[in-house]
Design a protein around this motif. Sequence first.
Motif, PDB file in Angstrom:
ATOM      1  N   PHE A 187      13.132  19.146 -11.907  1.00  0.00           N
ATOM      2  CA  PHE A 187      12.158  18.309 -11.191  1.00  0.00           C
ATOM      3  C   PHE A 187      12.352  16.838 -11.546  1.00  0.00           C
ATOM      4  CE2 PHE A 187       9.527  22.189 -10.522  1.00  0.00           C
ATOM      5  CZ  PHE A 187       9.246  22.004  -9.182  1.00  0.00           C
ATOM      6  N   TRP A 226       0.971   4.126  -2.984  1.00  0.00           N
ATOM      7  CA  TRP A 226       0.548   5.522  -2.815  1.00  0.00           C
ATOM      8  C   TRP A 226       1.707   6.507  -2.887  1.00  0.00           C
ATOM      9  CZ3 TRP A 226      -4.051   6.421  -4.131  1.00  0.00           C
ATOM     10  CH2 TRP A 226      -5.069   5.494  -3.891  1.00  0.00           C
ATOM     11  N   VAL A 227       2.924   6.014  -2.758  1.00  0.00           N
ATOM     12  CA  VAL A 227       4.075   6.888  -3.030  1.00  0.00           C
ATOM     13  C   VAL A 227       4.239   6.997  -4.539  1.00  0.00           C
ATOM     14  CG1 VAL A 227       6.600   7.071  -2.906  1.00  0.00           C
ATOM     15  CG2 VAL A 227       5.291   6.502  -0.854  1.00  0.00           C
ATOM     16  N   ILE A 285       4.256  13.422 -11.076  1.00  0.00           N
ATOM     17  CA  ILE A 285       5.241  14.502 -11.205  1.00  0.00           C
ATOM     18  C   ILE A 285       6.254  14.171 -12.300  1.00  0.00           C
ATOM     19  CG2 ILE A 285       7.140  15.694 -10.020  1.00  0.00           C
ATOM     20  CD1 ILE A 285       5.426  15.352  -7.417  1.00  0.00           C
ATOM     21  N   ARG A 302       0.839  -1.206   0.000  1.00  0.00           N
ATOM     22  CA  ARG A 302       0.000   0.000   0.000  1.00  0.00           C
ATOM     23  C   ARG A 302       0.869   1.249   0.000  1.00  0.00           C
ATOM     24  NH1 ARG A 302      -2.881  -0.812   5.291  1.00  0.00           N
ATOM     25  NH2 ARG A 302      -1.716  -2.732   5.565  1.00  0.00           N
ATOM     26  N   TRP A 319       4.532  14.847 -15.621  1.00  0.00           N
ATOM     27  CA  TRP A 319       4.398  16.295 -15.835  1.00  0.00           C
ATOM     28  C   TRP A 319       5.750  16.923 -16.188  1.00  0.00           C
ATOM     29  CZ3 TRP A 319       6.608  19.806 -12.206  1.00  0.00           C
ATOM     30  CH2 TRP A 319       6.379  21.150 -12.515  1.00  0.00           C
ATOM     31  N   PRO A 324       1.704   9.793  -6.772  1.00  0.00           N
ATOM     32  CA  PRO A 324       2.075  11.199  -6.990  1.00  0.00           C
ATOM     33  C   PRO A 324       3.448  11.367  -7.640  1.00  0.00           C
ATOM     34  CG  PRO A 324       2.180  10.656  -4.650  1.00  0.00           C
ATOM     35  CD  PRO A 324       1.560   9.475  -5.330  1.00  0.00           C
ATOM     36  N   PHE A 334      14.972  15.180 -12.515  1.00  0.00           N
ATOM     37  CA  PHE A 334      16.190  14.549 -11.996  1.00  0.00           C
ATOM     38  C   PHE A 334      16.201  14.486 -10.471  1.00  0.00           C
ATOM     39  CE2 PHE A 334      18.324  16.222 -16.088  1.00  0.00           C
ATOM     40  CZ  PHE A 334      17.705  15.217 -16.809  1.00  0.00           C
ATOM     41  N   LEU A 335      15.220  15.106  -9.824  1.00  0.00           N
ATOM     42  CA  LEU A 335      15.059  14.872  -8.392  1.00  0.00           C
ATOM     43  C   LEU A 335      14.084  13.721  -8.159  1.00  0.00           C
ATOM     44  CD1 LEU A 335      15.305  15.381  -5.386  1.00  0.00           C
ATOM     45  CD2 LEU A 335      13.669  17.250  -5.610  1.00  0.00           C
ATOM     46  N   PHE A 336      12.937  13.788  -8.832  1.00  0.00           N
ATOM     47  CA  PHE A 336      11.899  12.793  -8.548  1.00  0.00           C
ATOM     48  C   PHE A 336      12.212  11.424  -9.140  1.00  0.00           C
ATOM     49  CE2 PHE A 336       9.858  16.509  -7.031  1.00  0.00           C
ATOM     50  CZ  PHE A 336       9.049  16.045  -6.003  1.00  0.00           C
ATOM     51  N   MET A 337      13.169  11.375 -10.068  1.00  0.00           N
ATOM     52  CA  MET A 337      13.585  10.062 -10.588  1.00  0.00           C
ATOM     53  C   MET A 337      14.126   9.193  -9.452  1.00  0.00           C
ATOM     54  SD  MET A 337      17.145  10.879 -12.574  1.00  0.00           S
ATOM     55  CE  MET A 337      18.630  11.363 -11.707  1.00  0.00           C
ATOM     56  N   TRP A 338      14.716   9.828  -8.461  1.00  0.00           N
ATOM     57  CA  TRP A 338      15.234   9.062  -7.319  1.00  0.00           C
ATOM     58  C   TRP A 338      14.100   8.382  -6.562  1.00  0.00           C
ATOM     59  CZ3 TRP A 338      20.104   7.890  -7.075  1.00  0.00           C
ATOM     60  CH2 TRP A 338      21.062   8.753  -7.614  1.00  0.00           C
ATOM     61  N   ILE A 356      -6.075   0.869   1.072  1.00  0.00           N
ATOM     62  CA  ILE A 356      -5.732   1.823   2.127  1.00  0.00           C
ATOM     63  C   ILE A 356      -5.653   1.124   3.485  1.00  0.00           C
ATOM     64  CG2 ILE A 356      -6.551   3.875   3.364  1.00  0.00           C
ATOM     65  CD1 ILE A 356      -7.528   4.896   0.617  1.00  0.00           C
TER      66      ILE A 356
END
Lengths: 230, 257
Positions: free
Chosen positions: A73, A17-18, A25, A13, A28, A21, A75-79, A209
């Motif tokens: 964004f 849920w991580v 991102i 779960r 986007w 979002p 290259f940060l959220f790829m982690w 959930i």
Amino acid sequence: MKVIKEKHPLIMRWTHWVNFPVLTIMIWSGMLIYWANDEYSVTLFGHTFFRFFPDWYYNLLNIPHRLSEGMAFHFLFMWFFTLNGFFYIIYSIISGEWHYLLPNKHSFKEAWLVVLHDLHIRKTAPPQGKYNAAQRIAYTSIVIMGLGSVITGLAVYKPVQFYYLTWLCGGYHFARILHFALTIGYVFFFLVHIFQVIMAGWNNFRAVITGFEVENEQPKPAIETNNDNE
Amino acid sequence: MNKPEKETTVDQQIRRRTFISFGLFGVYVAGAVGAWRWLYKSPNEVPGITSGAHAPLRKALNKTEIFFRRLAFNESHLVKTYPKEMAAKKVRFNSDIGTEGVLPPEQWTLQVTKKNGQVLKISLDQIKQLPKTEIIYDFKCVEGWDQISHWGGLKFADFIKHFGLEEEAKMDFVGMETPDQKYYVGIDMPSALHPQTLLAYEMNEKSLPGRHGQPLRLIIPVKYGIKNLKRIGNITFSNTRPHDYWAELGYDYYSGL
């Protein structure tokens, strides 16, 4: 009588849920990057059916002229995307949860029966465990697609240092196309997924959930027959 | 008799667990939305060598770049090269910031500032007399396009050796500017000394045209096009990052491939 049946472990779960979002991102910020060289379209016999993407779409989402921001964004959220995905895969392997997820030898035939059932063509659905055959195929595919996004992403990100990945992906151009196509794949997956979740109802949704499902269990017969062929 | 009671217990359990789980889920959603708003609205970095990015994102960009550099950068990783026939005849051109028009070759000298402050003035002929290196590779723009192109010039590592700049090459960065100083780049030394980095004076076996950086430009295949400065006016060396045109506009300073 009602009984509580444990369904989804906490880590499943959590990573689900991580991922939602974070993937949003990534898609986007990926569009902010793609805009700077938006060369893809669906073209057959010289006729362009659809251009990725029309101007009204870019303007609606305020995409133009944000390449550097998109890269920052992305290259940060790829982690988070990668680590969360690996965490899920490693957990699935160690816990044995993959047994419920990976398609088995019956899945491909059964998935067709599931589709017929969902389309109200067939009355009964094949017996299922936690996931039905169509879910097994879909959810395993989405994990493989995630891995594909990481590999094609690295191939485009560092084509010199990770030249072997770029080679594996069929070169720089093809790696970029695959990276893009996978993203379109996520969007389609999302649309079908949302539709199926709505159709499956509250009990099913709540389980992602709370972790449990509520079942109405019949009093058990004295002699149990086991036809669980999983 | 106790059957209804037991059912309420299960119902109570369901309600209790649903309430707790959804409560925690709500906290998580609120936290995620809050974190996103914080990041999205975070102020830009204080303008310096780099500018134009959200402060936390710039930090992440720098750290990520260092991570990948340490993980993967290797001088022996050569950029793939192609046969001459594959090189584009019409070479794509994106920008002429700092290189408008044509500069009469006699008005041009390359100025190299040494560690001791001495300025070397180097003519195009001096550079052309040295062994020429050619490369046909896939030039990659940060926008996402790429094009196979053919360049010829002096290997930067050969340039260092020939003009006695070994001491300077021990420093961390090379800075280059156009003669009018409108465009400038900073290059880390390992990338500058990469065997495929050229001071190019030819494109498709002819002298560089004006819009491609005539008379001498940087071709650095291990970086995005934004680092491939056209029309080099001066070269400096430093241990701190030299100013960089696109790093001041929100792009990654390293921009390595």
